[in-house]
Design a protein around this motif. Structure first.
Motif, PDB file in Angstrom:
ATOM      1  N   ALA A 184       0.751  -1.003  -0.109  1.00  0.00           N
ATOM      2  CA  ALA A 184      -0.112   0.124   0.064  1.00  0.00           C
ATOM      3  C   ALA A 184       0.951   1.370   0.242  1.00  0.00           C
ATOM      4  O   ALA A 184       0.654   2.105  -0.857  1.00  0.00           O
ATOM      5  CB  ALA A 184      -0.690   0.009   1.262  1.00  0.00           C
TER       6      ALA A 184
ATOM      7  N   LEU B 159       4.912   4.909  -3.903  1.00  0.00           N
ATOM      8  CA  LEU B 159       4.973   6.235  -4.567  1.00  0.00           C
ATOM      9  C   LEU B 159       3.687   6.998  -4.467  1.00  0.00           C
ATOM     10  O   LEU B 159       3.481   8.111  -4.548  1.00  0.00           O
ATOM     11  CB  LEU B 159       5.562   5.771  -6.019  1.00  0.00           C
ATOM     12  N   GLY B 160       2.647   6.084  -4.247  1.00  0.00           N
ATOM     13  CA  GLY B 160       1.102   6.529  -4.232  1.00  0.00           C
ATOM     14  C   GLY B 160       1.090   7.704  -3.257  1.00  0.00           C
ATOM     15  O   GLY B 160       0.500   8.691  -3.095  1.00  0.00           O
TER      16      GLY B 160
ATOM     17  N   TYR C 168       5.438   2.515 -12.926  1.00  0.00           N
ATOM     18  CA  TYR C 168       5.689   2.709 -11.687  1.00  0.00           C
ATOM     19  C   TYR C 168       7.203   2.521 -11.743  1.00  0.00           C
ATOM     20  O   TYR C 168       7.947   3.011 -10.995  1.00  0.00           O
ATOM     21  CB  TYR C 168       5.082   1.539 -10.876  1.00  0.00           C
TER      22      TYR C 168
ATOM     23  N   PHE D 216      -5.823   3.507  -5.651  1.00  0.00           N
ATOM     24  CA  PHE D 216      -4.226   3.209  -6.125  1.00  0.00           C
ATOM     25  C   PHE D 216      -3.329   3.344  -4.841  1.00  0.00           C
ATOM     26  O   PHE D 216      -2.613   2.454  -4.584  1.00  0.00           O
ATOM     27  CB  PHE D 216      -3.657   4.849  -6.843  1.00  0.00           C
ATOM     28  N   SER D 217      -3.578   4.034  -3.620  1.00  0.00           N
ATOM     29  CA  SER D 217      -2.937   3.986  -2.739  1.00  0.00           C
ATOM     30  C   SER D 217      -3.218   2.711  -1.957  1.00  0.00           C
ATOM     31  O   SER D 217      -2.201   2.273  -1.154  1.00  0.00           O
ATOM     32  CB  SER D 217      -3.217   5.098  -1.645  1.00  0.00           C
TER      33      SER D 217
ATOM     34  N   SER E  22      -3.762  -0.232  -2.940  1.00  0.00           N
ATOM     35  CA  SER E  22      -3.494  -1.372  -3.846  1.00  0.00           C
ATOM     36  C   SER E  22      -4.981  -2.199  -4.106  1.00  0.00           C
ATOM     37  O   SER E  22      -4.817  -3.443  -4.288  1.00  0.00           O
ATOM     38  CB  SER E  22      -2.741  -2.111  -3.524  1.00  0.00           C
TER      39      SER E  22
HETATM   40  N1  PHE Z   1      -0.310   1.267  -3.502  1.00  0.00           N
HETATM   41  C1  PHE Z   1       0.758   1.652  -4.137  1.00  0.00           C
HETATM   42  C2  PHE Z   1       1.506   2.924  -3.852  1.00  0.00           C
HETATM   43  O1  PHE Z   1       0.809   3.638  -3.306  1.00  0.00           O
HETATM   44  C3  PHE Z   1       0.614   1.143  -5.581  1.00  0.00           C
HETATM   45  C4  PHE Z   1       0.096   0.138  -5.860  1.00  0.00           C
HETATM   46  C5  PHE Z   1      -1.152  -0.095  -6.733  1.00  0.00           C
HETATM   47  C6  PHE Z   1       0.567  -1.134  -5.736  1.00  0.00           C
HETATM   48  C7  PHE Z   1      -1.672  -1.306  -6.758  1.00  0.00           C
HETATM   49  C8  PHE Z   1       0.093  -2.456  -5.996  1.00  0.00           C
HETATM   50  C9  PHE Z   1      -1.547  -2.333  -6.606  1.00  0.00           C
HETATM   51  O2  PHE Z   1       2.135   3.372  -4.498  1.00  0.00           O
END
Ligand code: PHE
Length: 447
Positions: A20, A23-24, A102, A224-225, A227
Motif C-alpha cells: 500500500a 510512490l502513491g 511505476y 491506487f494507494s 492497491s
Molecule cells: N499502493 C501503491 C502505492 O501507493 C501502488 C500500487 C497500486 C501497488 C496497485 C499495488 C497495486 O504506491
C-alpha cells in the motif's frame, strides 16, 4: 505443491503495508492534494477510504484467503466453471499497467538517490535550477531508461527469492524505517517560519472546491494507494493464515497508509508555503520541491540520501506486490518455475515502461486521448481499471459467494464475535452500497 506462507503476523502486515505505502503516498498523493484544492481533496479522500475502500479491502481479503490461490485460481476455485475466471485473468493482467510506469518513477528515484549521494543538492541550489534539471532529466532518453531497467531488475531479483526470503524480510525492516524518516522530515518542516499556511492548506477544507473531478481524483487515489481492484491484496491475502482477523488487519493497513500519506504531505506542503514555492507542483513535486527543502535543512545532504533511499524502498515493496500477482499466476496455473515466471513478467513490463519513459521526451508527440502515454496509463489504471476491478470483486463477494461462506471467512468460522456483529453492517454495504457507489463514479468518470 505446498504453498508458501508468510512466516509471521508482523511480516504479513508489513508486506501488505509495503504494497500500500509507496510512490502513491509520497509522489502521487501530495501532488493530487496540491492540484485538487488541498484540504477539500483530503476530506473526500478520507471518506473514500473508510466508506468505500474498506468494504472492497474486506472483499479482496475474503476471496484471497478463502481460496488460498492466485487471483486467477481464486475465482475458478470459488466459482468453478463460470465466466468469473475472466475477472481473475483481468486481475492478473491489469497490474502490469501500473508496474510498467511505476518502474519508471522508481527509476527516477534511483537517479535522484545517486545525485543525493554525490551531494548534488547543495546549499546554493535554486528552485529554477531544480525545475530545469528535473524537466531535462525526464525528457532525456538514456538516463531515465537506465533507471527504469535497474528498478525493474532489482524488483525481479527480490521476487526470485520468494515470499518469505524476499518479500517478507525486506518489508519487515524497511517499512518502519521509512515511517520514522518521513516523520522526522515533517517535524522539521513544521518548525519553519510560514509553515502554518501550509497546514491551513492541508487541513482547513474549502467545501466549495469539492466537485466531480475532485471526487473522481480522490477515489482513484484511494484505490491506487490501497492497491485495490488489481488482485494485489487478494494475492497477498492468499498467503495469510486462517487465524488472522480480516477486519483488524485490513483496518490497520488502511489506517497506516492514510497516516503515511498525511505525514508525507506534512513533510512537503508546509515547506512549499514557507519557501514560497509553486503549490501546483504536478508529478514533479517530490523531485523538484523536496531537494530544495533538503538544501535548506541542517544535515540536508544526509536527509536527502535517506529520503531517496526510503522512496526507493517504498516503491520497491509496492512494485514487488504488483509483480507477484503475475508470478503467482504463472507458477500456480502454468506450473512454471519462479525464475521463469519472473523473467516472463519482466519481458512484458519492461518494453511498456520504455514507452512510458520515452513519452516525456522523444515520444511526447504520441498522444492518446490527449495524454502522453505515461499519463494515459496512470489515468487508465487509477480512474478506470482499478474501479472496474473493485466493482467486480465486490459484486462477486456480495452476489456470487454464499452469505454463509463470506460470514465464515470474515469471522474465522464464527469465532470472532466482534466481526460477527460488524458483518451485519458490512454485508449490505458489500451487496448494495459499494457496487452502486462505485458504478456511479465509474460511469461519471466515463462521461
Ligand atoms: N499502493 C501503491 C502505492 O501507493 C501502488 C500500487 C497500486 C501497488 C496497485 C499495488 C497495486 O504506491
Amino acid at each position: 505443491m505446498k504453498r508458501e506462507n508468510f512466516g509471521s503476523r508482523f511480516g504479513v502486515l508489513m508486506a501488505m503495508v509495503g504494497s500500500a505505502v509507496g510512490l502513491g503516498n509520497m509522489w502521487r498523493f501530495p501532488y493530487m492534494v496540491s492540484e485538487h484544492g488541498g484540504a477539500a481533496f483530503i476530506l473526500v479522500y478520507i471518506l473514500c477510504v473508510f466508506c468505500l475502500c474498506m468494504p472492497i479491502f474486506f472483499a479482496e481479503f475474503i476471496v484471497g484467503r478463502r481460496s488460498q490461490s492466485n487471483a486467477f485460481g481464486a475465482f475458478q476455485k470459488l466459482a468453478p466453471g463460470t465466466g468469473w475466471k475472466w475477472v481473475g485473468l483481468f486481475a492478473v493482467v491489469a497490474p502490469l499497467t501500473i508496474l510498467s510506469y511505476y518502474s519508471v518513477i522508481g527509476g527516477w528515484s534511483i537517479q535522484y538517490l545517486f545525485k543525493a549521494c554525490t551531494f548534488g543538492f547543495t546549499e546554493r541550489i535554486t528552485q529554477e535550477y531544480l525545475d530545469t534539471m528535473f524537466a531535462g532529466f525526464i525528457s532525456s532518453t538514456w538516463a531515465p531508461l537506465l533507471g527504469h531497467t535497474l528498478f525493474l531488475l532489482t524488483t525481479a531479483l527480490i521476487l526470485v527469492g520468494g515470499v518469505k526470503g524476499g518479500i517478507e524480510r525486506f518489508g519487515k525492516v524497511m517499512m518502519p524505517l521509512l515511517y520514522l524518516l518521513v516523520l522526522s522530515i515533517a517535524v522539521w518542516t513544521a518548525t519553519l517560519p510560514g509553515a502554518s499556511e501550509g497546514f491551513t492548506f492541508l487541513f482547513k477544507p474549502d467545501l466549495s472546491k469539492i466537485d466531480a473531478s475532485v471526487c473522481a481524483a480522490a477515489l482513484g487515489q484511494s484505490f491506487f494507494s490501497l492497491s485495490l481492484g488489481y488482485g494485489t491484496m487478494l494475492t497477498y491475502a492468499s498467503y495469510v493464515s486462517k487465524k488472522e482477523n480480516i477486519a483488524t488487519s485490513s483496518t490497520t493497513i488502511a489506517v497506516s497508509d492514510l497516516i503515511f500519506s498525511l505525514i508525507a504531505s506534512c513533510a512537503i506542503m508546509p515547506a512549499v508555503f514557507a519557501f514560497g514555492l509553486n503549490t501546483q507542483g504536478g508529478p514533479g513535486l517530490v523531485f523538484e520541491t523536496l531537494p530544495y527543502i533538503f538544501s535548506k535543512m541542517p544535515l540536508g545532504g544526509l536527509v536527502a540520501i535517506l529520503f531517496f533511499l526510503a522512496l526507493l524502498v517504498a516503491a520497491l515493496t509496492s512494485a514487488i506486490s504488483l509483480y507477484e500477482v503475475g508470478v503467482a499466476y504463472l507458477v500456480e496455473e502454468k506450473n512454471m518455475s519462479r525464475k521463469k515466471a519472473v523473467a516472463i513478467i519482466f519481458s512484458v513490463a519492461w518494453p511498456i515502461g520504455v514507452i512510458c519513459s520515452l513519452s516525456f521526451g522523444p515520444l511526447s508527440d504520441m498522444k492518446i486521448l490527449g495524454n502522453i502515454f505515461f499519463d494515459f496509463l496512470d489515468k487508465l489504471s487509477a480512474n478506470y481499471l482499478m474501479t472496474l476491478g473493485s466493482l467486480l470483486i465486490v459484486i462477486f463477494v456480495g452476489w456470487k459467494m454464499k452469505r454463509q461462506d463470506v460470514f465464515d471467512e470474515f469471522t474465522n468460522g464464527g469465532t470472532l464475535t466482534g466481526n460477527a456483529r460488524l458483518f451485519r453492517l458490512v454485508w449490505p454495504v458489500l451487496r448494495f452500497v459499494a457496487p452502486l457507489a462505485i458504478l456511479i463514479i465509474f460511469i461519471s468518470n466515463l462521461l
